[in-house]
Design a protein around this motif. Structure first.
Motif, mmCIF file in Angstrom:
data_model
loop_
_atom_site.group_PDB
_atom_site.id
_atom_site.type_symbol
_atom_site.label_atom_id
_atom_site.label_comp_id
_atom_site.label_asym_id
_atom_site.label_seq_id
_atom_site.Cartn_x
_atom_site.Cartn_y
_atom_site.Cartn_z
ATOM 1 N N ARG A 110 2.117 -2.904 12.569
ATOM 2 C CA ARG A 110 2.025 -4.370 12.490
ATOM 3 C C ARG A 110 0.950 -4.784 11.477
ATOM 4 N NH1 ARG A 110 4.034 -8.106 15.105
ATOM 5 N NH2 ARG A 110 4.958 -6.694 16.616
ATOM 6 N N LEU A 111 -0.184 -4.105 11.560
ATOM 7 C CA LEU A 111 -1.298 -4.435 10.684
ATOM 8 C C LEU A 111 -0.956 -4.119 9.224
ATOM 9 C CD1 LEU A 111 -4.141 -5.526 10.766
ATOM 10 C CD2 LEU A 111 -4.973 -3.236 11.220
ATOM 11 N N ARG A 112 -0.327 -2.979 9.033
ATOM 12 C CA ARG A 112 0.035 -2.607 7.664
ATOM 13 C C ARG A 112 0.994 -3.639 7.069
ATOM 14 N NH1 ARG A 112 3.030 2.721 7.500
ATOM 15 N NH2 ARG A 112 4.704 1.296 8.013
ATOM 16 N N ARG A 113 1.930 -4.090 7.910
ATOM 17 C CA ARG A 113 2.905 -5.076 7.433
ATOM 18 C C ARG A 113 2.206 -6.384 7.034
ATOM 19 N NH1 ARG A 113 7.820 -5.926 5.959
ATOM 20 N NH2 ARG A 113 8.859 -7.846 6.564
ATOM 21 N N LEU A 114 1.250 -6.809 7.817
ATOM 22 C CA LEU A 114 0.510 -8.034 7.488
ATOM 23 C C LEU A 114 -0.231 -7.872 6.163
ATOM 24 C CD1 LEU A 114 -1.087 -9.073 10.936
ATOM 25 C CD2 LEU A 114 0.787 -10.220 9.732
ATOM 26 N N ILE A 115 -0.882 -6.722 6.000
ATOM 27 C CA ILE A 115 -1.681 -6.490 4.789
ATOM 28 C C ILE A 115 -0.770 -6.372 3.558
ATOM 29 C CG2 ILE A 115 -3.218 -4.808 3.656
ATOM 30 C CD1 ILE A 115 -4.406 -4.291 6.509
ATOM 31 N N VAL A 116 0.352 -5.681 3.736
ATOM 32 C CA VAL A 116 1.288 -5.526 2.617
ATOM 33 C C VAL A 116 1.863 -6.889 2.230
ATOM 34 C CG1 VAL A 116 3.573 -4.615 1.989
ATOM 35 C CG2 VAL A 116 1.860 -3.108 3.013
ATOM 36 N N THR A 117 2.220 -7.690 3.215
ATOM 37 C CA THR A 117 2.792 -9.010 2.917
ATOM 38 C C THR A 117 1.768 -9.870 2.177
ATOM 39 O OG1 THR A 117 4.116 -8.835 4.914
ATOM 40 C CG2 THR A 117 3.991 -11.001 3.908
ATOM 41 N N GLN A 118 0.543 -9.847 2.678
ATOM 42 C CA GLN A 118 -0.514 -10.598 1.999
ATOM 43 C C GLN A 118 -0.692 -10.066 0.570
ATOM 44 O OE1 GLN A 118 -2.536 -13.303 3.031
ATOM 45 N NE2 GLN A 118 -3.017 -13.241 0.864
ATOM 46 N N GLY A 119 -0.796 -8.745 0.451
ATOM 47 C CA GLY A 119 -1.035 -8.127 -0.858
ATOM 48 C C GLY A 119 0.075 -8.430 -1.847
ATOM 49 N N ASP A 120 1.303 -8.487 -1.360
ATOM 50 C CA ASP A 120 2.471 -8.681 -2.227
ATOM 51 C C ASP A 120 2.449 -10.034 -2.934
ATOM 52 O OD1 ASP A 120 5.195 -7.442 -2.824
ATOM 53 O OD2 ASP A 120 5.791 -9.449 -2.154
ATOM 54 N N THR A 121 1.871 -11.035 -2.276
ATOM 55 C CA THR A 121 1.876 -12.383 -2.867
ATOM 56 C C THR A 121 0.952 -12.475 -4.083
ATOM 57 O OG1 THR A 121 0.053 -13.168 -1.455
ATOM 58 C CG2 THR A 121 2.294 -13.442 -0.614
ATOM 59 N N GLU A 122 -0.076 -11.638 -4.105
ATOM 60 C CA GLU A 122 -1.112 -11.794 -5.138
ATOM 61 C C GLU A 122 -0.576 -11.453 -6.531
ATOM 62 O OE1 GLU A 122 -3.425 -13.253 -3.780
ATOM 63 O OE2 GLU A 122 -3.810 -12.512 -1.761
ATOM 64 N N PRO A 123 -0.062 -10.227 -6.747
ATOM 65 C CA PRO A 123 0.495 -9.949 -8.076
ATOM 66 C C PRO A 123 1.737 -10.798 -8.348
ATOM 67 C CG PRO A 123 0.995 -8.139 -6.555
ATOM 68 C CD PRO A 123 0.057 -9.063 -5.843
ATOM 69 N N ALA A 124 2.455 -11.154 -7.273
ATOM 70 C CA ALA A 124 3.664 -11.971 -7.458
ATOM 71 C C ALA A 124 3.309 -13.268 -8.179
ATOM 72 C CB ALA A 124 4.297 -12.288 -6.106
ATOM 73 N N SER A 125 2.221 -13.913 -7.744
ATOM 74 C CA SER A 125 1.897 -15.217 -8.338
ATOM 75 C C SER A 125 1.498 -15.048 -9.809
ATOM 76 C CB SER A 125 0.797 -15.908 -7.534
ATOM 77 O OG SER A 125 -0.420 -15.203 -7.646
ATOM 78 N N VAL A 126 0.840 -13.945 -10.124
ATOM 79 C CA VAL A 126 0.459 -13.700 -11.522
ATOM 80 C C VAL A 126 1.729 -13.527 -12.369
ATOM 81 C CG1 VAL A 126 -0.806 -12.151 -13.079
ATOM 82 C CG2 VAL A 126 -1.717 -12.630 -10.788
ATOM 83 N N GLU A 127 2.691 -12.795 -11.813
ATOM 84 C CA GLU A 127 3.960 -12.599 -12.533
ATOM 85 C C GLU A 127 4.676 -13.936 -12.748
ATOM 86 O OE1 GLU A 127 4.761 -8.128 -10.645
ATOM 87 O OE2 GLU A 127 5.892 -9.832 -9.883
ATOM 88 N N GLN A 128 4.680 -14.747 -11.695
ATOM 89 C CA GLN A 128 5.373 -16.041 -11.801
ATOM 90 C C GLN A 128 4.792 -16.900 -12.911
ATOM 91 O OE1 GLN A 128 4.684 -16.807 -7.502
ATOM 92 N NE2 GLN A 128 6.689 -17.781 -7.524
ATOM 93 N N GLN A 129 3.475 -16.785 -13.093
ATOM 94 C CA GLN A 129 2.782 -17.715 -13.999
ATOM 95 C C GLN A 129 2.560 -17.136 -15.390
ATOM 96 O OE1 GLN A 129 -0.760 -18.507 -11.663
ATOM 97 N NE2 GLN A 129 0.481 -19.122 -9.904
ATOM 98 N N ARG A 130 3.167 -16.001 -15.672
ATOM 99 C CA ARG A 130 2.736 -15.251 -16.852
ATOM 100 C C ARG A 130 2.970 -15.956 -18.189
ATOM 101 N NH1 ARG A 130 6.241 -11.240 -19.387
ATOM 102 N NH2 ARG A 130 4.292 -10.155 -19.796
#
Ligand code: BYC
Length: 472
Positions: A110-130
């Motif tokens: 459960r904890l890993r899933r929360l951390i991965v989900t949180q982590g996934d948004t960070e590079p995603a936003s950089v990609e979106q705004q590139r």
């Protein structure tokens, strides 16, 4: 107080120098991160000197060191807020027990899933705004964009640190996968939907940083309550940086609205002078506000109940003692539930299952305050227009309202009415094309594109005409 090691290849206050295994693992991940930055981070501008804030410590002021930096040389560090001695779990089933400094076995997935989900948004936003650097409305705004981007990069580092430190081989795989999923990728997209939408204009960017980064604030704040102490300390520090991202959005939308209001006062038609009509801006607001509400997950969620029960994810400001029952076992939450018969009925569910809805309520109240601030601003200029946030049931793709159609007023409507009317509420392709046509890059110091007013003040007390990016 933890010691800050700024000289290290990866600046940190987690004692990396003495943890050889972790150091090696992170030094191996670092080139992959830099390659990702090169391939999918900001397109161009990587060789320009940008006036950026870098975190160099967690104490007051320490996280805000300003200097000219080339983005690939940014010192992405790992910083945790200082440990609170004898901290106890303060919500869920384990109230009063000492917080965990290692992951309890039964909570690992459960904890890993929360951390991965949180982590996934960070590079995603950089990609979106590139691509946005190319159309920045001023040097001031270009700097803001890149500030947000490098800090999202640091937030990725924060989650990767947790994965590598506490999740062994699985954590290493997950850290790699964070650089392999890509925003909008058909085969391997980002986990949460709002992070797969393109952001190719600055109206989207400012709405995204207002509403989606604000989801970030609420998610991080609820993780900052966590009984897993390293997660609580990491996210607590991330929140200090997050505030700037939300301000960028709120001020950005406000400045666009102000500019349009000024033009209207001068008797000009915004469409004739490359500015954004307020009705059009309203539609972008409705799009990003509704997309960001989906990021809270379902209103009735056993996942949320379990994360709360196990002490992993609390309510907003849970630690401030504002909730009467820290176990949340004695209350219900009343949901508005749509039925197949075309009605909306009230239904009580146990409060724990409604934790996503509780967090969403706090978020919505915050967003309403911001919309009111924008409205006060344009009212002062004597323009008769009010931004309105749509109802929480409008345009939802996650949770109990997904699959139903609602008007912005909250009225349940049929598919035909939606088809006929949704273009009144959400941006059309034509409007997107118009907004794109307004995106003129402005590179002269102190000058701004015609659709946006200058900021009330510059970054780090510098004037608005400061050379925020050295382009030449
Ligand atoms: N899109 O029980 P449910 C930020 C999935 S933003 C796609 O209803 P749960 C930032 C869900 O994963 C903050 N899938 O909800 C901002 C689950 O799948 P599985 C990011 C979705 O799990 C700007 C299923 O649906 N941080 O930092 O209680 C720039 C049922 O889920 C979505 C976090 O999100 C969706 N929108 O809550 C940069 C915090 N929603 O497990 C950064 C960590 C739900 O059945 N994440 N699903 O396969 C969480 O706390 C939870 O994962 C969520 C979902 C709140 C996202």
């Amino acid at each position: 107080m933890s010691t800050v090691d700024l000289e290290a290849k990866i600046p940190n206050n987690v004692g990396l120098r003495d943890n050889k295994r972790l150091l090696m693992a992170l030094e191996k991940w670092q080139p992959a991160f830099l390659q990702w930055w090169k391939d999918l981070g900001p397109a161009d501008f990587n060789q320009k000197d940008i006036y950026l804030r870098t975190a160099i410590g967690v104490g007051q002021g320490g996280w805000a060191h300003f200097d000219y930096v080339k983005m690939p040389d940014y010192r992405w560090g790992i910083f945790l807020a200082d440990q609170v001695p004898d901290r106890k779990i303060h919500f869920g089933d384990n109230v009063g027990a000492p917080v965990w400094s290692e992951v309890p076995g039964e909570m690992r997935n459960r904890l890993r899933r929360l951390i991965v989900t949180q982590g996934d948004t960070e590079p995603a936003s950089v990609e979106q705004q590139r691509m946005l650097g190319h159309s920045a409305p001023s040097l001031y705004d270009m700097r803001s964009l890149f500030q947000v981007n490098v800090e999202e990069g640091r937030h990725l580092w924060a989650m990767v640190y947790l994965l590598h430190t506490y999740f062994g081989a699985d954590g290493r795989d997950e850290a790699e996968a964070l650089l392999e999923r890509h925003s909008g990728d058909q085969d391997n997209p980002r986990i949460l939907q709002a992070f797969n939408y393109p952001i190719d204009n600055w109206v989207d960017f400012f709405c995204f940083t207002t509403f989606t980064d604000r989801d970030g604030k609420y998610q991080l704040a609820s993780l900052a309550e966590s009984g897993f102490d390293p997660l609580a300390r990491t996210t607590q520090f991330m929140l200090t940086e997050e505030a700037y991202h939300m301000q960028t959005g709120e001020n950005g939308v406000g400045r666009i609205a102000r500019r349009t209001a000024e033009l209207l006062k001068e008797g000009k038609d915004p469409r004739q002078v490359g500015a954004i009509p307020l009705e059009m801006l309203q539609k972008f607001i409705a799009h990003w506000f509704s997309a960001s509400m989906d990021l809270f997950g379902g209103e009735d969620s056993t996942n949320a109940a379990e994360s709360f029960a196990s002490g992993l994810k609390g309510r907003y400001r849970e630690g401030d003692g504002i909730y009467k029952d820290p176990k949340a076992l004695q209350q219900n939450y009343t949901l508005e539930v749509p039925t197949e018969a075309g009605k909306v009925e009230k239904k009580d569910i146990p409060l724990r299952r409604a934790m996503n809805a509780v967090l969403l309520d706090a978020y919505i109240a915050d967003c309403k305050r911001i919309a009111e601030r924008w409205n006060r601003d344009i009212e002062k200029l004597g323009v008769d227009f009010k931004f309105q946030l749509p109802d929480h049931k409008f345009n939802r793709h996650q949770g109990i309202y997904a699959g139903f159609r609602f008007a912005p007023s909250g009225e349940l409507i049929d598919e035909a009415t939606w088809t006929h009317r949704h273009t009144e509420w959400l941006p059309t392709q034509q409007e997107r094309d118009y907004v794109m046509s307004c995106m003129k890059a402005v590179h002269e110091r102190g000058k701004f594109a015609n659709y946006i007013a200058p900021p009330a003040q510059g970054a780090n007390n510098q004037p608005p005409d400061f050379e925020y990016v050295k382009l030449h």
